[in-house]
Design a protein around this motif. Sequence first.
Motif, PDB file in Angstrom:
ATOM      1  N   HIS A  25      -9.856   3.148  -0.774  1.00  0.00           N
ATOM      2  CA  HIS A  25      -9.666   1.696  -0.781  1.00  0.00           C
ATOM      3  C   HIS A  25      -8.609   1.293   0.268  1.00  0.00           C
ATOM      4  O   HIS A  25      -8.846   0.419   1.117  1.00  0.00           O
ATOM      5  N   HIS A  35       0.836  -1.210   0.000  1.00  0.00           N
ATOM      6  CA  HIS A  35       0.000   0.000   0.000  1.00  0.00           C
ATOM      7  C   HIS A  35       0.873   1.264   0.000  1.00  0.00           C
ATOM      8  O   HIS A  35       0.532   2.266  -0.622  1.00  0.00           O
ATOM      9  N   GLU A  66      -8.977  -0.768   4.033  1.00  0.00           N
ATOM     10  CA  GLU A  66      -8.199  -1.966   4.372  1.00  0.00           C
ATOM     11  C   GLU A  66      -7.276  -1.704   5.563  1.00  0.00           C
ATOM     12  O   GLU A  66      -7.316  -2.432   6.565  1.00  0.00           O
TER      13      GLU A  66
HETATM   14 FE   LIG Z   1      -4.887  -3.618  -0.636  1.00  0.00          FE
END
Ligand SMILES: [Fe+2]
Length: 225
Positions: A209, A165, A213
């Motif tokens: 997004h 990420h 998460e």
């Molecule tokens: Fe992810």
Amino acid sequence: MTDIATLEPLFARKVGEIAATVPGATSVFRRFGIDFCCHGDVRLDEAARGRSVDLASLEHALGALDADETLPPEQDSAAMIDHVLSRYHEVHRSQLPELILLARKVEQVHAGKPGVPAGLADTLQAALGELEVHMKKEELILFPAMRRKGAGALDGPITQLRHEHVDHGELVERITELTGDFTVPEGGCGTWRALYAGAAQFKDDLIEHIHLENNILFPRFESSH
Ligand SMILES: [Fe+2]
Ligand SMILES: [Fe+2]
């Protein structure tokens, strides 16, 4: 309702935790340029210092949020995974190839003109490649393990995906720089405008997004939380 007055002082709380629990905080963070998704594990005062943002102004903006506004009801993990898949994974997959085509066109047709985002198509292509590998890991390994009852802590894969990420965050920064924060030059054509509108939407989607998460879903399966 989140009563922020009863918790520890705002400046000492982690940015990701504030984003996950205070309604409207994410839009304030966006406005101040605070990274709440990839670097959410940082105290508010440190994050403000890192971005040269005035802490008092930031705290004031967060404090002014409507405390009566409620967060959406907490979803169970299976419902949240379904939402991530349909709202983000599928959308990135359908949106990025189109953005790459638009970027190639703008870079070719307007080559050499001021403000042309040279390298944007390649950066978007890299983002698509990295995201595809990353999302596959979530879809084939992590999410099925989360769906199985009693899967326990999943620290290993989650640590790896959190690192990825951060890499995605860097790609988004690069896209923001190349496009001058999605500002189309005076007289820019319709393709150029469509490209920047779509790229800005992609950035917002990817931030949201990763936030879901990193700050909401993953902590439920980490032993340190
Ligand atoms: Fe992810
Ligand atoms: Fe994902």
